[in-house]
Design an enzyme around this catalytic site. Structure first.
Site, mmCIF file in Angstrom:
data_model
loop_
_atom_site.group_PDB
_atom_site.id
_atom_site.type_symbol
_atom_site.label_atom_id
_atom_site.label_comp_id
_atom_site.label_asym_id
_atom_site.label_seq_id
_atom_site.Cartn_x
_atom_site.Cartn_y
_atom_site.Cartn_z
ATOM 1 N N ASP A 12 0.867 -1.163 0.000
ATOM 2 C CA ASP A 12 0.000 0.000 0.000
ATOM 3 C C ASP A 12 0.913 1.225 0.000
ATOM 4 O OD1 ASP A 12 -2.356 1.539 0.189
ATOM 5 O OD2 ASP A 12 -2.150 1.644 2.362
ATOM 6 N N LEU A 13 0.364 2.394 -0.255
ATOM 7 C CA LEU A 13 1.183 3.604 -0.322
ATOM 8 C C LEU A 13 0.965 4.518 0.887
ATOM 9 C CD1 LEU A 13 3.117 5.466 -1.866
ATOM 10 C CD2 LEU A 13 1.141 6.316 -3.150
ATOM 11 N N ASP A 14 -0.245 4.996 1.033
ATOM 12 C CA ASP A 14 -0.540 5.945 2.109
ATOM 13 C C ASP A 14 -0.376 5.304 3.475
ATOM 14 O OD1 ASP A 14 -1.197 7.800 0.175
ATOM 15 O OD2 ASP A 14 -3.323 7.305 0.203
ATOM 16 N N THR A 20 1.083 10.350 2.762
ATOM 17 C CA THR A 20 0.233 11.154 1.895
ATOM 18 C C THR A 20 -1.204 11.144 2.391
ATOM 19 O OG1 THR A 20 0.022 9.246 0.425
ATOM 20 C CG2 THR A 20 1.666 10.893 -0.158
ATOM 21 N N LYS A 48 -9.476 5.532 4.750
ATOM 22 C CA LYS A 48 -8.150 5.004 4.433
ATOM 23 C C LYS A 48 -8.248 3.806 3.494
ATOM 24 C CE LYS A 48 -5.632 6.310 8.649
ATOM 25 N NZ LYS A 48 -4.903 5.772 9.819
ATOM 26 N N GLY A 49 -7.498 3.865 2.406
ATOM 27 C CA GLY A 49 -7.434 2.742 1.478
ATOM 28 C C GLY A 49 -8.640 2.590 0.584
ATOM 29 N N ARG A 52 -11.497 6.880 -4.624
ATOM 30 C CA ARG A 52 -11.947 8.276 -4.580
ATOM 31 C C ARG A 52 -13.466 8.397 -4.566
ATOM 32 N NH1 ARG A 52 -9.628 11.355 -9.407
ATOM 33 N NH2 ARG A 52 -7.746 10.429 -8.525
ATOM 34 N N SER A 119 -2.121 0.299 -4.436
ATOM 35 C CA SER A 119 -2.764 1.444 -3.802
ATOM 36 C C SER A 119 -4.044 1.811 -4.532
ATOM 37 C CB SER A 119 -1.811 2.652 -3.810
ATOM 38 O OG SER A 119 -2.481 3.828 -3.436
ATOM 39 N N ALA A 120 -5.043 2.258 -3.776
ATOM 40 C CA ALA A 120 -6.293 2.722 -4.384
ATOM 41 C C ALA A 120 -6.123 4.075 -5.049
ATOM 42 C CB ALA A 120 -7.390 2.802 -3.317
ATOM 43 N N SER A 121 -4.989 4.723 -4.826
ATOM 44 C CA SER A 121 -4.761 6.066 -5.354
ATOM 45 C C SER A 121 -4.397 6.036 -6.831
ATOM 46 C CB SER A 121 -3.645 6.762 -4.569
ATOM 47 O OG SER A 121 -3.322 7.992 -5.175
ATOM 48 N N ASN A 123 -3.116 8.442 -8.189
ATOM 49 C CA ASN A 123 -1.948 9.317 -8.270
ATOM 50 C C ASN A 123 -0.666 8.651 -7.773
ATOM 51 O OD1 ASN A 123 -3.495 11.712 -9.110
ATOM 52 N ND2 ASN A 123 -4.374 11.557 -7.061
ATOM 53 N N LYS A 150 -10.871 -2.110 -1.741
ATOM 54 C CA LYS A 150 -10.584 -2.792 -0.486
ATOM 55 C C LYS A 150 -11.764 -2.563 0.451
ATOM 56 C CE LYS A 150 -5.716 -1.456 -1.031
ATOM 57 N NZ LYS A 150 -4.615 -0.647 -0.496
ATOM 58 N N GLU A 174 0.230 -3.294 4.702
ATOM 59 C CA GLU A 174 -0.883 -2.356 4.854
ATOM 60 C C GLU A 174 -0.891 -1.715 6.234
ATOM 61 O OE1 GLU A 174 -3.529 -1.085 3.417
ATOM 62 O OE2 GLU A 174 -3.750 -2.126 1.500
ATOM 63 N N ASP A 175 -1.517 -0.532 6.307
ATOM 64 C CA ASP A 175 -1.701 0.113 7.609
ATOM 65 C C ASP A 175 -3.173 0.284 7.959
ATOM 66 O OD1 ASP A 175 -2.250 2.183 5.707
ATOM 67 O OD2 ASP A 175 -1.912 3.666 7.283
#
Length: 219
Positions: A12-14, A20, A48-49, A52, A119-121, A123, A150, A174-175
């Protein structure tokens, strides 16, 4: 599941590689204020996760506004949120990589583990570029191609496909609780970062605690 079987990682990213999430929070807070939904820590945590448009729906529903906007207006709200988020993302530098994660990524690359981003982002490629981490990953799951967010396991199953590995040989990092559920649902080894996560196969209190040596001790 045993770590000795793992050959690839899906991140995951964030909140895992960079914070971010705070940018998402600031941008979504603006949207919540605009539509008249009270902004709370609980609502912020639930986003989170999440993709958009699903995040926007959650914000609207939390304030009882889910039927107040047309689909076109919802797209406009989500687009405005993303524009605000991107302006914040442009301020990122390698100094914004969360503690310990650059060393962890270096360890994995040195030992020839494959890595992808899950990531769900939409970006995520831009974020990796600003963090100067793009070269670490053999692929990025494109959330536009996914049918489910997710905690559905689809994104982690797609990550395994990008790695060209069976799910049993992939570890997801993941967080968020939704992410842990997604990893487990995909049949992959779940590595949680943070306190209060349920169901993770392995859990670290913070990114600073994550290391390959600690994972290898779990053989």
């Amino acid at each position: 599941m045993q770590f000795e079987k793992i050959r690839g990682f899906a991140f995951d990213l964030d909140g895992v590689i960079a914070d971010t999430a705070r940018f998402h929070g600031q941008a979504w807070h603006q949207v919540a204020d605009q539509v008249g939904t009270p902004w709370t820590a609980q609502l912020a945590d639930r986003l989170k996760g999440v993709s958009r448009m699903d995040s926007l729906e959650m914000i609207l529903k939390a304030g009882g506004h889910e039927n107040d906007y047309s689909q076109q207006e919802k797209v406009q709200l989500a687009t405005a949120k993303n524009d605000n988020y991107l302006r914040l993302v442009e301020t990122l530098t390698p100094a914004d990589i969360l503690p310990g994660m650059k060393n962890f990524l270096d360890e994995l690359r040195e030992k020839d583990y494959l890595m992808v981003l899950a990531s769900a982002s939409k970006n995520a490629p831009k974020v990796l570029q600003y963090l100067q981490l793009s070269d670490y990953f053999v692929g990025i799951v494109d959330p536009v191609t996914l049918s489910h967010s997710k905690p559905d396991p689809e994104i982690y199953l797609r990550a395994a496909e990008l790695l060209k590995l069976p799910p049993a040989e992939v570890a997801g990092v993941e967080d968020a609780q939704a992410g842990i559920k997604a990893i487990n649902g995909a049949g992959e080894l779940s590595i949680g970062i943070g306190t209060g996560l349920k169901g993770a196969d392995i859990c670290f209190a913070s990114t600073a605690d994550v290391s390959l040596d600690k994972l290898l001790e779990l053989k």
